[in-house]
Write a protein that holds these residues in place. Structure first.
Motif, PDB file in Angstrom:
ATOM      1  N   SER A 236       2.597  -4.140   6.032  1.00  0.00           N
ATOM      2  CA  SER A 236       3.495  -4.438   4.916  1.00  0.00           C
ATOM      3  C   SER A 236       4.943  -4.244   5.328  1.00  0.00           C
ATOM      4  O   SER A 236       5.349  -3.144   5.721  1.00  0.00           O
ATOM      5  CB  SER A 236       3.180  -3.533   3.728  1.00  0.00           C
ATOM      6  N   GLU A 288       4.889  -6.676  -7.735  1.00  0.00           N
ATOM      7  CA  GLU A 288       3.621  -6.084  -8.141  1.00  0.00           C
ATOM      8  C   GLU A 288       2.485  -6.533  -7.233  1.00  0.00           C
ATOM      9  O   GLU A 288       1.619  -5.737  -6.874  1.00  0.00           O
ATOM     10  CB  GLU A 288       3.307  -6.465  -9.594  1.00  0.00           C
ATOM     11  N   ARG A 291       2.270  -4.577  -3.821  1.00  0.00           N
ATOM     12  CA  ARG A 291       2.259  -3.105  -3.801  1.00  0.00           C
ATOM     13  C   ARG A 291       0.957  -2.522  -3.255  1.00  0.00           C
ATOM     14  O   ARG A 291       0.858  -1.322  -3.070  1.00  0.00           O
ATOM     15  CB  ARG A 291       2.505  -2.579  -5.214  1.00  0.00           C
ATOM     16  N   GLY A 292      -0.028  -3.363  -3.046  1.00  0.00           N
ATOM     17  CA  GLY A 292      -1.261  -2.899  -2.425  1.00  0.00           C
ATOM     18  C   GLY A 292      -1.256  -3.298  -0.982  1.00  0.00           C
ATOM     19  O   GLY A 292      -0.311  -3.069  -0.241  1.00  0.00           O
ATOM     20  N   GLY A 298      -5.387  -0.152   1.989  1.00  0.00           N
ATOM     21  CA  GLY A 298      -5.203   0.885   0.988  1.00  0.00           C
ATOM     22  C   GLY A 298      -4.067   0.580   0.037  1.00  0.00           C
ATOM     23  O   GLY A 298      -3.251  -0.327   0.253  1.00  0.00           O
ATOM     24  N   GLU A 299      -4.032   1.368  -1.075  1.00  0.00           N
ATOM     25  CA  GLU A 299      -2.982   1.226  -2.085  1.00  0.00           C
ATOM     26  C   GLU A 299      -1.816   2.118  -1.687  1.00  0.00           C
ATOM     27  O   GLU A 299      -1.707   3.258  -2.099  1.00  0.00           O
ATOM     28  CB  GLU A 299      -3.522   1.635  -3.464  1.00  0.00           C
ATOM     29  N   TRP A 300      -0.920   1.597  -0.907  1.00  0.00           N
ATOM     30  CA  TRP A 300       0.148   2.433  -0.360  1.00  0.00           C
ATOM     31  C   TRP A 300       1.250   2.706  -1.373  1.00  0.00           C
ATOM     32  O   TRP A 300       1.894   3.754  -1.340  1.00  0.00           O
ATOM     33  CB  TRP A 300       0.740   1.787   0.891  1.00  0.00           C
ATOM     34  N   TRP A 301       1.493   1.761  -2.279  1.00  0.00           N
ATOM     35  CA  TRP A 301       2.656   1.903  -3.151  1.00  0.00           C
ATOM     36  C   TRP A 301       2.512   3.121  -4.079  1.00  0.00           C
ATOM     37  O   TRP A 301       3.472   3.873  -4.262  1.00  0.00           O
ATOM     38  CB  TRP A 301       2.816   0.638  -3.993  1.00  0.00           C
ATOM     39  N   THR A 302       1.354   3.326  -4.656  1.00  0.00           N
ATOM     40  CA  THR A 302       1.149   4.451  -5.575  1.00  0.00           C
ATOM     41  C   THR A 302       1.356   5.779  -4.861  1.00  0.00           C
ATOM     42  O   THR A 302       2.021   6.690  -5.376  1.00  0.00           O
ATOM     43  CB  THR A 302      -0.268   4.404  -6.177  1.00  0.00           C
ATOM     44  N   ASN A 303       0.802   5.883  -3.664  1.00  0.00           N
ATOM     45  CA  ASN A 303       0.956   7.137  -2.910  1.00  0.00           C
ATOM     46  C   ASN A 303       2.399   7.360  -2.479  1.00  0.00           C
ATOM     47  O   ASN A 303       2.909   8.490  -2.531  1.00  0.00           O
ATOM     48  CB  ASN A 303       0.042   7.120  -1.688  1.00  0.00           C
TER      49      ASN A 303
END
Length: 730
Positions: A236, A288, A291-292, A298-303
């Motif tokens: 990303s 949006e 963001r994954g 993996g879901e990097w944006w949330t972390n």
């Protein structure tokens, strides 16, 4: 002992379950007695008060004895821990005592606080050493116990006694984070090593947990290392860009210790937080749908959003992340610096409610409750939990807290909280009689109440004055005369305990106890026929009546065993005589009696060496100096017979012979007046001639020897050979 329902479980049991009525009907009962040596309890079986049993029945029912203890005695490694930390305790007492003597403000000065902090840190370091040692060896207490002591005492010093007193007035966030990282290590080194071995570490399970935790714990090098991997290798572009931005930002995070003043730190923190806002803006601009990541990324944006939220100091994010990572409320307090880097020690009770709401403590964990009380500043509650954890911890924490004036000193009638916990710890030490010295040290550090308890311990310390040589004695009357008696005493094996008790009494001003112990020791030495030591300890105790009894025992040796053994035994007494001569005249009778024993032994020693002239002079000298008890006059007069009959020389002067004749006449007159027992009993026992009448008859030998001596004097006077005897008539 079992704490449950205050029962003492006896093994083997006295009777089976449900058989209590039969036991009672058998006429037996159970009694208990406290040991005078330690805090053990002796439980025994005997007849009940309502039952009258014949002696044979009583003996059949008695004899079984059980022993229980209110505390389990310390094991070997525990004893080492106790003895070594007692040195720190003694140094702390000296510091407090000396500081208070110079003024109440000295102890709370910077120098006083620095010294107290150093000693408290010594406790911490020693707990750490014991934890490390217990982790590598097999010990009675698990390593975790010493680790808990290490963690708890370290928290106390962090909050109340830092090494530099100036830290007390500064924000505490960095200190709490350091304490957290030392005692609750997360994440582990192994986790980081495993991630490094993975080429696409961001795909590994636990990668983001590791990154969030290193961020929380301010492990900047680990965080920036993996951010650097993301900035160069992650698919990303948004994450690569954000990671590149975060690396210098984390590296420049301001810490209080890097600035010369708190104001400079605050200014730098505000500027840094402004930079973090820029990262948040950039993060929110990520579309949006980007963001994954693709499958497996993996879901990097949330972390990453949580990571930025930590840097922003958002309370809800910090506490939520701590909880999701499995941390407890202590970690929440330790990383609170992200939320408020200016929090001070006095502010900790105010920040606890939101932390505890999000991360509730475990009420069943004694360690957590102790730590929570320390954070709240509830020192009395902290001591209660500390005692449940280990009486050692409560005693030494209480000692430090009172010195810091964080708990009261008591009202004089009731012991203070500090004294209560130290005395409780001393009772635990008392379970091991070998630790009597430390037991007394701790008790005597607790005012008059503690010193009174220490007195009772000192009175009951076994002196062990009878050494192993006692088992090797030759029975009396069978060849060798108990020459081994007191052998261990002469080797110095037994004087150690007695000397240590005396030293302890002197240190704490327990003079009455010291005298009592010396009197007991004198009695033991007397029984072992170590009369020199007995006299010395009677003198030290100022027990003049006891000294008189020792002298009587010494003189009894002459009556029972003859002059040879008497002379040898008295030789140990002679050195004490010079010291006793300077005692007040009120004790003169006892000293004169001892003087007689010593001089009488010297007299017999000269007889044994065939020094007849000196022996004769000694005999007359004892009478002229009035040191001979009247009960011994007849014995000495009997000793004079052979000297009076000595043919090679005239050993007595005219005045000397007159002294002897005067004593014989007085004995004769007093006996006729009915006082013969006062003069002749000892002679009757020495000569084994019977009673007073027979002893008086033996004095006729003295009269005959004196008559012959006077006759010889008359002849010599006529011949003019001995001018010194002129005028002597038969």
């Amino acid at each position: 002992m079992s704490e449950e329902r205050n029962y003492v479980h006896l093994v083997p049991p006295l009777f089976e379950q449900g058989s209590l009525p039969d036991f009672v009907q058998s006429g037996r009962s159970v009694g208990a007695s406290l040991s005078p040596l330690d805090n053990a309890i002796g439980v025994f079986v005997g007849p009940s008060e309502k039952t009258m049993l014949a002696p044979t029945q009583r003996r059949a029912q008695e004899g079984r004895m059980y022993f229980a203890s209110m505390h389990k005695p310390p094991t070997l490694e525990r004893r080492l821990f106790i003895t070594d930390t007692s040195v720190i305790f003694a140094a702390f007492q000296n510091l407090v005592t000396n500081s208070k003597a110079r003024g109440p403000e000295v102890l709370r000065s910077d120098d006083g606080m620095r010294m107290m902090g150093k000693l408290a840190n010594d406790y911490v370091n020693f707990c750490k050493e014991c934890w490390v040692h217990a982790s590598t060896t097999t010990t009675h207490l698990p390593p975790q116990h010493y680790n808990t002591l290490y963690t708890s005492f370290s928290l106390f010093t962090t909050l109340y006694l830092p090494p530099n007193p100036a830290l007390l007035d500064l924000p505490v966030s960095d200190d709490l984070l350091e304490w957290l990282n030392i005692h609750f290590i997360e994440p582990s080194t192994e986790e980081g090593d495993a991630l490094v071995m993975n080429e696409k570490c961001w795909e590994a399970e636990g990668f983001w947990d590791y990154l969030l935790r290193t961020t929380l714990r301010h492990l900047t090098k680990a965080t920036t290392f993996f951010l650097n991997l993301l900035s160069t290798s992650h698919p990303s572009p948004h994450l690569r860009s954000l990671s590149s931005t975060l690396i210098p930002l984390l590296a420049s995070h301001p810490r209080l210790g890097e600035f010369g003043s708190e104001r400079e730190f605050v200014v730098a923190s505000k500027r840094w937080k402004s930079s973090v806002k820029g990262v948040r803006i950039e993060l929110d601009l990520v579309p949006e749908d980007e963001r994954g990541g693709e499958e497996g990324e993996g879901e990097w944006w949330t972390n990453l959003s949580d990571l930025v939220g930590i840097l922003e100091g958002r309370e809800e994010v910090v506490l939520r992340v701590v909880g999701e990572l499995g941390g407890d409320w202590r970690e929440g307090v330790g990383v609170w610096g992200w939320v408020d880097g200016r929090v001070r020690r006095g502010d900790l009770p105010d920040i606890l409610p939101p932390i505890l709401n999000a991360l509730p403590p475990d009420p069943t964990s004694v360690e957590e409750m102790l730590h929570l009380s320390l954070f709240k500043g509830d020192t009395l509650e902290a001591l209660k939990w500390a005692e449940k954890l280990d009486p050692w911890l409560a005693a030494h924490l209480g000692d430090c807290l009172q010195a810091l004036e964080l708990i009261g000193e008591g009202d004089g009638e009731e012991p203070s909280a500090r004294d209560h916990y130290i005395i409780s710890y001393a009772h635990y030490l008392h379970s091991d009689p070998a630790l009597w010295r430390l037991t007394v040290d701790y008790m005597c550090a607790c005012g008059d109440v503690g010193k009174g308890m220490g007195d009772e311990v000192l009175k009951r310390v076994p002196l062990r004055l009878r050494g192993s040589s006692a088992s090797k004695q030759t029975p009396l009357g069978k060849g060798k005369e108990r020459e081994g008696e007191g052998e261990s005493i002469k080797r110095g094996e037994v004087a150690g305990v007695l000397k240590e008790i005396n030293q302890t009494c002197w240190e704490y001003g327990r003079e009455e106890v010291r005298r009592m112990v010396c009197r007991i020791a004198a009695q033991e030495f007397t029984q072992e026929k170590e009369y020199g030591l007995a006299v010395s300890y009677c003198t030290s105790a100022e027990d003049w009546e006891g000294l008189g009894r020792v002298v009587d025992k010494v003189l009894e040796e002459y009556v029972q065993r003859g002059p040879a053994i008497f002379t040898r035994l008295v030789a140990s007494v002679a050195p004490s005589l010079q010291q006793l001569r300077v005692q007040p005249s009120a004790y003169g009778p006892y000293i004169h009696r001892l003087m007689f024993a010593v001089r009488y032994a010297e007299f017999h020693q000269r007889l044994g060496n065939q020094d007849w002239q000196e022996a004769a002079l000694d005999l007359i000298g004892m009478f002229c100096d009035d040191v001979v008890p009247k009960s011994w006059w007849a014995v000495l007069l009997g000793d004079a017979v052979d000297l009076l009959g000595y043919q090679k020389a005239m050993l007595f002067s005219t005045s000397g012979v007159c002294v002897l004749l005067q004593k014989v006449e007085e004995i004769q007159v007093r006996t006729e007046q009915g006082s013969g027992d006062d003069y002749l009993t000892v002679l009757a026992r020495v000569t084994k001639c019977g009673g007073i009448k027979e002893a008086l008859h033996r004095l006729k030998r003295v009269r005959l020897a004196l008559a012959r001596y006077f006759a010889r004097c008359t002849v010599i006077d006529v011949g003019g050979k001995e001018g010194g005897f002129r005028g002597v008539k038969g």
